[in-house]
Design a protein around this motif. Sequence first.
Motif, mmCIF file in Angstrom:
data_model
loop_
_atom_site.group_PDB
_atom_site.id
_atom_site.type_symbol
_atom_site.label_atom_id
_atom_site.label_comp_id
_atom_site.label_asym_id
_atom_site.label_seq_id
_atom_site.Cartn_x
_atom_site.Cartn_y
_atom_site.Cartn_z
ATOM 1 N N ARG A 143 0.859 -1.183 0.000
ATOM 2 C CA ARG A 143 0.000 0.000 0.000
ATOM 3 C C ARG A 143 0.897 1.236 0.000
ATOM 4 O O ARG A 143 2.102 1.143 0.303
ATOM 5 N N PRO A 144 0.354 2.401 -0.326
ATOM 6 C CA PRO A 144 1.166 3.614 -0.392
ATOM 7 C C PRO A 144 1.781 3.978 0.958
ATOM 8 O O PRO A 144 1.219 3.694 2.017
ATOM 9 N N VAL A 145 2.936 4.628 0.892
ATOM 10 C CA VAL A 145 3.617 5.132 2.086
ATOM 11 C C VAL A 145 3.824 6.636 1.925
ATOM 12 O O VAL A 145 4.322 7.092 0.885
ATOM 13 N N GLU A 146 3.401 7.387 2.928
ATOM 14 C CA GLU A 146 3.592 8.836 2.929
ATOM 15 C C GLU A 146 4.714 9.202 3.893
ATOM 16 O O GLU A 146 4.701 8.782 5.053
ATOM 17 N N ILE A 147 5.680 9.968 3.403
ATOM 18 C CA ILE A 147 6.775 10.455 4.245
ATOM 19 C C ILE A 147 6.627 11.963 4.396
ATOM 20 O O ILE A 147 6.589 12.690 3.404
ATOM 21 N N THR A 148 6.529 12.422 5.634
ATOM 22 C CA THR A 148 6.442 13.849 5.913
ATOM 23 C C THR A 148 7.749 14.304 6.540
ATOM 24 O O THR A 148 8.164 13.767 7.570
ATOM 25 N N THR A 149 8.426 15.264 5.901
ATOM 26 C CA THR A 149 9.736 15.711 6.366
ATOM 27 C C THR A 149 9.632 17.018 7.153
ATOM 28 O O THR A 149 8.781 17.867 6.871
ATOM 29 N N PHE A 150 10.513 17.155 8.135
ATOM 30 C CA PHE A 150 10.617 18.377 8.936
ATOM 31 C C PHE A 150 12.095 18.758 8.933
ATOM 32 O O PHE A 150 12.901 18.096 9.603
ATOM 33 N N ALA A 151 12.442 19.761 8.150
ATOM 34 C CA ALA A 151 13.851 20.075 7.920
ATOM 35 C C ALA A 151 14.128 21.558 8.079
ATOM 36 O O ALA A 151 13.234 22.403 7.982
ATOM 37 N N GLY A 152 15.407 21.860 8.324
ATOM 38 C CA GLY A 152 15.880 23.233 8.391
ATOM 39 C C GLY A 152 16.950 23.448 7.345
ATOM 40 O O GLY A 152 17.008 22.730 6.335
ATOM 41 N N ASP A 153 17.827 24.422 7.617
ATOM 42 C CA ASP A 153 18.905 24.730 6.673
ATOM 43 C C ASP A 153 20.236 24.112 7.090
ATOM 44 O O ASP A 153 21.250 24.344 6.447
ATOM 45 N N ASP A 154 20.229 23.324 8.152
ATOM 46 C CA ASP A 154 21.468 22.739 8.649
ATOM 47 C C ASP A 154 21.915 21.566 7.787
ATOM 48 O O ASP A 154 21.138 21.012 6.982
ATOM 49 N N ALA A 155 23.160 21.157 7.961
ATOM 50 C CA ALA A 155 23.743 20.087 7.145
ATOM 51 C C ALA A 155 23.023 18.763 7.346
ATOM 52 O O ALA A 155 22.798 18.015 6.377
ATOM 53 N N LYS A 156 22.630 18.448 8.595
ATOM 54 C CA LYS A 156 21.952 17.183 8.849
ATOM 55 C C LYS A 156 20.584 17.150 8.173
ATOM 56 O O LYS A 156 20.141 16.104 7.682
ATOM 57 N N SER A 157 19.902 18.281 8.149
ATOM 58 C CA SER A 157 18.608 18.333 7.456
ATOM 59 C C SER A 157 18.790 18.078 5.965
ATOM 60 O O SER A 157 17.998 17.353 5.344
ATOM 61 N N LYS A 158 19.848 18.639 5.407
ATOM 62 C CA LYS A 158 20.110 18.421 3.979
ATOM 63 C C LYS A 158 20.435 16.952 3.705
ATOM 64 O O LYS A 158 20.007 16.387 2.689
ATOM 65 N N ASP A 159 21.187 16.338 4.620
ATOM 66 C CA ASP A 159 21.482 14.911 4.461
ATOM 67 C C ASP A 159 20.194 14.084 4.540
ATOM 68 O O ASP A 159 20.006 13.130 3.773
ATOM 69 N N MET A 160 19.326 14.438 5.481
ATOM 70 C CA MET A 160 18.066 13.700 5.616
ATOM 71 C C MET A 160 17.218 13.834 4.359
ATOM 72 O O MET A 160 16.663 12.849 3.852
ATOM 73 N N LEU A 161 17.120 15.050 3.831
ATOM 74 C CA LEU A 161 16.323 15.265 2.619
ATOM 75 C C LEU A 161 16.907 14.513 1.431
ATOM 76 O O LEU A 161 16.160 13.996 0.590
ATOM 77 N N ALA A 162 18.241 14.418 1.375
ATOM 78 C CA ALA A 162 18.877 13.649 0.297
ATOM 79 C C ALA A 162 18.533 12.172 0.420
ATOM 80 O O ALA A 162 18.254 11.493 -0.590
ATOM 81 N N LEU A 163 18.532 11.657 1.660
ATOM 82 C CA LEU A 163 18.161 10.264 1.885
ATOM 83 C C LEU A 163 16.712 10.010 1.472
ATOM 84 O O LEU A 163 16.418 9.021 0.774
ATOM 85 N N ILE A 164 15.811 10.891 1.891
ATOM 86 C CA ILE A 164 14.393 10.723 1.551
ATOM 87 C C ILE A 164 14.186 10.813 0.045
ATOM 88 O O ILE A 164 13.368 10.066 -0.521
ATOM 89 N N ALA A 165 14.929 11.692 -0.603
ATOM 90 C CA ALA A 165 14.813 11.811 -2.061
ATOM 91 C C ALA A 165 15.247 10.524 -2.750
ATOM 92 O O ALA A 165 14.626 10.068 -3.718
#
Length: 521
Positions: A19-41
């Motif tokens: 079934r579908p999976v929804e991922i909701t991200t909560f990110a800022g401008d910090d390096a770890k947030s960018k790494d997380m967004l890259a992983l989710i992408a």
Amino acid sequence: MLDAAMKTQLKGYLERLMRPVEITTFAGDDAKSKDMLALIADIRGLSDKITVTEGADAARVPSFALSSPGQNISLTFAGLPMGHEFTSLVLALLQTGGYPAKVEQAIQDQIRALKGRFRFETYFSLSCQNCPDVVQALNLMAVLNPGIEHVAIDGALFQAEVDARQVMSVPTIFLNGELFGAGRMDAEQILAKIDTGAVSRAAESISAQAPYEVLVVGGGPAGAAAAIYAARKGIRTGVVAERFGGQVLDTMSIENLISVPHTEGPQLARALETHVREYEVDIFNTQVATRLEEVPGGYRVTLASGAALNATSVILSTGARWRKMGVPGEEQYLAKGVTFCPHCDGPLFKGKRVAVIGGGNSGAEAAIDLAGLVTHVTLIEFDKALRADDVLQRKLRSLKNVTILTETRTTEVKGDGSRVTGLACEDRRSGEIREIALEGIFVQIGLMPNTGWLKSTLTLSPRGEIVVDAHGATSLPGVFAAGDCTTAPYKQIVIAMGEGARAGLAAFDHLIRLPVAEKAA
């Protein structure tokens, strides 16, 4: 973020989404947030069943939540679940996407039947091999029961929060804002703490079991091997284990198990249990033996839950546990600065001062590992010289932020009532007592056999080990023992497996030589 090989492997797993999976991200401008967004992408690009949206007003940044349309699932990762926790992320995606969990149906039914609201928060470190068991268990519970929420938090990334909550070991679990527990737990153990009546129901079910021909007490490498060898002989076999896998679960890296160049403790523990379950073996997990006594036809093993099991023969493979210092303050500050695993808890002491107690290989390795994280390490050894291998000693002495104290005895753990602030130690040459200010103490002084409950039952060595002969037989006829709880030398996984196999065969040999009437009893 993910390399080509990991993407290929993950894509194969994500094809199992139902079934579908929804991922909701909560990110800022910090390096770890960018790494997380890259992983989710990267994850989003591997399956058309996954969608990603941006969220707002998160309690923790970076973080992301998993859910599925029409499903009331509250499951969040705060931080970047890589390292040991990447498997937790993959399983969470699959289970959120409807893929069946490989957990006993009875446990799943018990999770679904829980009533009430449970908000769990688990602090983990990426180097902790025990943390994934807790994270995965609570993630599954959040998927199966809408009344359960779970947030898995990378403690190294949220250091201020860790300090405020006085988290000094991982995994540490909070339930509805209150401390729930620390250390490795699986779903059964968590359920036993929150499901009132679970312990009594389990005890009733266990006590109803018919007598076993062989009952194995302990689920480590020795116990698993004993159970397999006994079951292969076609005799009725049961296993009682506080936690299947035993101390192997606390082992970071295993590189000396013949024919297996490298594995990790939790992975080996799962393989052991899977192998045992291929046979008709009854496994009673999360059970602690408290008494062994002779009864007509064999023996009875009584458990802490109040349950009891009868068996014609018994194999004791209760293993060992970390040896403690036995000084004032140690018990008070366990998990509040006093700890045993540098791999698991080391990241929580980044930038702080710590001590390592013990100058053997384990102590030297711990000090070397910690030196790369903390401000300063003090290594304390009781004897005149370190016992670690020369190569480790040379590495240790090359580190500028390590102080080595030999002929030194720790006399007291100091604290402010909530956490460690230092330790007192005695110079054994001069008798001088000094205090060292620090925030963490890593105890690395060996192991103690888990045999205290057997003191008045069978013959133990002065070190508390079960005395066994060449066949693994103890001082009681029909009772055998194997592994780290015995007098057998060289406490190694491969040796424990061999001793377990020997004990299983010896128990079978004992059974076939019993008089027919006695065996039938």
